[in-house]
Design a protein around this motif. Structure first.
Motif, PDB file in Angstrom:
ATOM      1  N   SER A  65       0.829  -1.107  -0.060  1.00  0.00           N
ATOM      2  CA  SER A  65      -0.020   0.016   0.147  1.00  0.00           C
ATOM      3  C   SER A  65       0.834   1.133  -0.104  1.00  0.00           C
ATOM      4  CB  SER A  65      -0.797   0.120   1.252  1.00  0.00           C
ATOM      5  OG  SER A  65      -1.828  -0.962   1.266  1.00  0.00           O
ATOM      6  N   TYR A  66       1.937   1.061   0.750  1.00  0.00           N
ATOM      7  CA  TYR A  66       2.719   2.416   1.106  1.00  0.00           C
ATOM      8  C   TYR A  66       4.264   2.659   0.393  1.00  0.00           C
ATOM      9  CZ  TYR A  66      -0.811   3.415   4.563  1.00  0.00           C
ATOM     10  OH  TYR A  66      -2.009   3.641   5.311  1.00  0.00           O
ATOM     11  N   GLY A  67       4.580   1.359  -0.223  1.00  0.00           N
ATOM     12  CA  GLY A  67       5.864   1.313  -0.683  1.00  0.00           C
ATOM     13  C   GLY A  67       6.224   2.326  -1.586  1.00  0.00           C
ATOM     14  N   LYS A  68       5.517   2.424  -2.748  1.00  0.00           N
ATOM     15  CA  LYS A  68       5.983   3.386  -3.947  1.00  0.00           C
ATOM     16  C   LYS A  68       5.839   4.862  -3.409  1.00  0.00           C
ATOM     17  CE  LYS A  68       5.029   0.729  -8.056  1.00  0.00           C
ATOM     18  NZ  LYS A  68       4.316   0.947  -9.223  1.00  0.00           N
ATOM     19  N   SER A  69       4.911   5.278  -2.599  1.00  0.00           N
ATOM     20  CA  SER A  69       4.574   6.588  -2.264  1.00  0.00           C
ATOM     21  C   SER A  69       5.682   6.986  -1.238  1.00  0.00           C
ATOM     22  CB  SER A  69       3.269   6.885  -1.870  1.00  0.00           C
ATOM     23  OG  SER A  69       2.995   6.155  -0.607  1.00  0.00           O
ATOM     24  N   LEU A  70       6.130   6.185  -0.297  1.00  0.00           N
ATOM     25  CA  LEU A  70       7.059   6.385   0.761  1.00  0.00           C
ATOM     26  C   LEU A  70       8.355   6.649  -0.012  1.00  0.00           C
ATOM     27  CD1 LEU A  70       7.187   6.801   3.793  1.00  0.00           C
ATOM     28  CD2 LEU A  70       7.466   4.297   3.912  1.00  0.00           C
ATOM     29  N   LEU A  71       8.734   5.611  -0.972  1.00  0.00           N
ATOM     30  CA  LEU A  71      10.095   5.629  -1.515  1.00  0.00           C
ATOM     31  C   LEU A  71      10.142   6.949  -2.128  1.00  0.00           C
ATOM     32  CD1 LEU A  71      12.700   4.720  -2.226  1.00  0.00           C
ATOM     33  CD2 LEU A  71      11.590   3.361  -4.188  1.00  0.00           C
ATOM     34  N   GLY A  72       9.023   7.428  -2.948  1.00  0.00           N
ATOM     35  CA  GLY A  72       9.192   8.841  -3.526  1.00  0.00           C
ATOM     36  C   GLY A  72       9.300   9.789  -2.793  1.00  0.00           C
ATOM     37  N   PHE A  73       8.561   9.706  -1.733  1.00  0.00           N
ATOM     38  CA  PHE A  73       8.670  10.751  -0.681  1.00  0.00           C
ATOM     39  C   PHE A  73      10.343  11.011  -0.082  1.00  0.00           C
ATOM     40  CE2 PHE A  73       8.694  11.466   4.154  1.00  0.00           C
ATOM     41  CZ  PHE A  73       8.117  12.844   4.178  1.00  0.00           C
ATOM     42  N   ILE A  74      10.780   9.866   0.285  1.00  0.00           N
ATOM     43  CA  ILE A  74      12.267   9.645   0.554  1.00  0.00           C
ATOM     44  C   ILE A  74      13.295  10.154  -0.659  1.00  0.00           C
ATOM     45  CG2 ILE A  74      13.980   8.418   1.363  1.00  0.00           C
ATOM     46  CD1 ILE A  74      11.806   6.418   2.763  1.00  0.00           C
ATOM     47  N   ARG A  75      12.875   9.879  -1.520  1.00  0.00           N
ATOM     48  CA  ARG A  75      13.901  10.127  -2.676  1.00  0.00           C
ATOM     49  C   ARG A  75      13.960  11.584  -3.011  1.00  0.00           C
ATOM     50  NH1 ARG A  75      12.386   5.620  -7.046  1.00  0.00           N
ATOM     51  NH2 ARG A  75      14.016   4.307  -6.719  1.00  0.00           N
ATOM     52  N   ARG A  76      12.579  12.549  -2.736  1.00  0.00           N
ATOM     53  CA  ARG A  76      12.837  14.005  -2.847  1.00  0.00           C
ATOM     54  C   ARG A  76      13.503  14.431  -1.938  1.00  0.00           C
ATOM     55  NH1 ARG A  76       7.428  12.505  -3.986  1.00  0.00           N
ATOM     56  NH2 ARG A  76       6.825  13.452  -2.010  1.00  0.00           N
ATOM     57  N   ARG A  77      14.039  13.888  -0.819  1.00  0.00           N
ATOM     58  CA  ARG A  77      14.689  14.537   0.324  1.00  0.00           C
ATOM     59  C   ARG A  77      16.051  14.144   0.419  1.00  0.00           C
ATOM     60  NH1 ARG A  77       9.623  14.410   0.468  1.00  0.00           N
ATOM     61  NH2 ARG A  77       8.254  16.103   1.637  1.00  0.00           N
ATOM     62  N   VAL A  78      16.571  13.123  -0.428  1.00  0.00           N
ATOM     63  CA  VAL A  78      18.042  12.683  -0.162  1.00  0.00           C
ATOM     64  C   VAL A  78      18.723  12.857  -1.607  1.00  0.00           C
ATOM     65  CG1 VAL A  78      17.559  10.970   1.786  1.00  0.00           C
ATOM     66  CG2 VAL A  78      17.573  10.179  -0.668  1.00  0.00           C
ATOM     67  N   TRP A  88       2.645   7.373  10.922  1.00  0.00           N
ATOM     68  CA  TRP A  88       3.853   6.486  11.404  1.00  0.00           C
ATOM     69  C   TRP A  88       4.831   6.486  10.730  1.00  0.00           C
ATOM     70  CZ3 TRP A  88       6.733   2.343  11.262  1.00  0.00           C
ATOM     71  CH2 TRP A  88       7.553   2.223  12.389  1.00  0.00           C
ATOM     72  N   LEU A  89       4.729   5.915   9.411  1.00  0.00           N
ATOM     73  CA  LEU A  89       5.737   5.570   8.488  1.00  0.00           C
ATOM     74  C   LEU A  89       6.395   6.909   7.982  1.00  0.00           C
ATOM     75  CD1 LEU A  89       3.539   2.842   6.168  1.00  0.00           C
ATOM     76  CD2 LEU A  89       5.757   2.326   7.689  1.00  0.00           C
ATOM     77  N   TYR A  90       5.275   7.839   7.751  1.00  0.00           N
ATOM     78  CA  TYR A  90       6.093   8.946   7.268  1.00  0.00           C
ATOM     79  C   TYR A  90       6.890   9.841   8.307  1.00  0.00           C
ATOM     80  CZ  TYR A  90       3.830   8.486   2.677  1.00  0.00           C
ATOM     81  OH  TYR A  90       3.741   8.376   1.243  1.00  0.00           O
ATOM     82  N   ARG A  91       6.582   9.694   9.671  1.00  0.00           N
ATOM     83  CA  ARG A  91       7.370  10.126  10.574  1.00  0.00           C
ATOM     84  C   ARG A  91       8.570   9.447  10.782  1.00  0.00           C
ATOM     85  NH1 ARG A  91       3.699   9.648  14.640  1.00  0.00           N
ATOM     86  NH2 ARG A  91       4.966   7.508  15.424  1.00  0.00           N
TER      87      ARG A  91
END
Length: 191
Positions: free
Chosen positions: A20-33, A65-68
């Motif tokens: 459910s969250y894998g792709k969006s969470l990876l995208g969120f992280i990629r934009r910040r590293v 929780w995941l995004y935090r």
């Protein structure tokens, strides 16, 4: 109300959450590293922490929780990078200067206030301005080694230069950056 997840359901819950969250969470992280490898490492840490926590306690709002946790892991990565960068630029063996600026106190403080955010941004802005003043060879070696964590041996393979030449180029860059950042530190401390 939080419902307890039975042991047999925990694995399926973890798998469902990753789906459910894998792709969006990876995208969120990629934009910040800076690079994909760092993003994937951070995501792996998030999933590891998620699997450890889900086995010991229920999570009420999985998405939050995941995004935090991802934000915290990104911050930890940036702090670690800043700390090693500062160690290299501010204390270098026989050239250590007792008058060297103490940017660690400013950049690595836990407090996040408008002032500390401003000072952090100012530091990075001035660092990149100072890097732009360097000859391209010195700048590139510094960026590769300090900001992208590429070992000298790998840079030597890429460039065809020997390691001693690369170390020397980085050393000139560090000396220049120390001088420029010392000026900034003086201005900040007088403020």
């Amino acid at each position: 109300m939080t419902t307890a997840i039975m042991p047999q359901d925990k694995n399926s819950h973890i798998i469902q959450t990753i789906a459910s969250y894998g792709k969006s969470l990876l995208g969120f992280i990629r934009r910040r590293v800076k690079n994909d490898a760092d993003a994937e490492d951070i995501l792996q840490d998030v999933w590891y922490q998620f699997s450890a926590v889900i086995n010991s306690e229920p999570i009420e709002q999985t998405s939050a929780w995941l995004y935090r946790v991802a934000r915290n892991k990104i911050t930890d990565k940036h702090k670690k990078k800043t700390e090693t960068l500062l160690d290299d630029m501010l204390a270098d063996g026989e050239d250590y200067d007792d008058e060297a600026p103490d940017f660690k106190a400013i950049l690595l403080t836990e407090a996040t206030t408008p002032e500390t955010e401003y000072l952090r941004n100012l530091f990075w802005e001035q660092l990149f301005f100072a890097l732009d003043e360097l000859p391209e060879e010195q700048k590139q070696v510094f960026v590769w080694h300090e900001l992208e964590d590429i070992p000298f041996e790998e840079i030597a393979k890429r460039t065809g230069l020997n390691t001693n030449t690369l170390v020397s180029r980085k050393r000139y860059a560090v000396v220049h950056l120390r001088k420029r950042l010392a000026q900034l530190y003086k201005e900040i401390s007088e403020y």
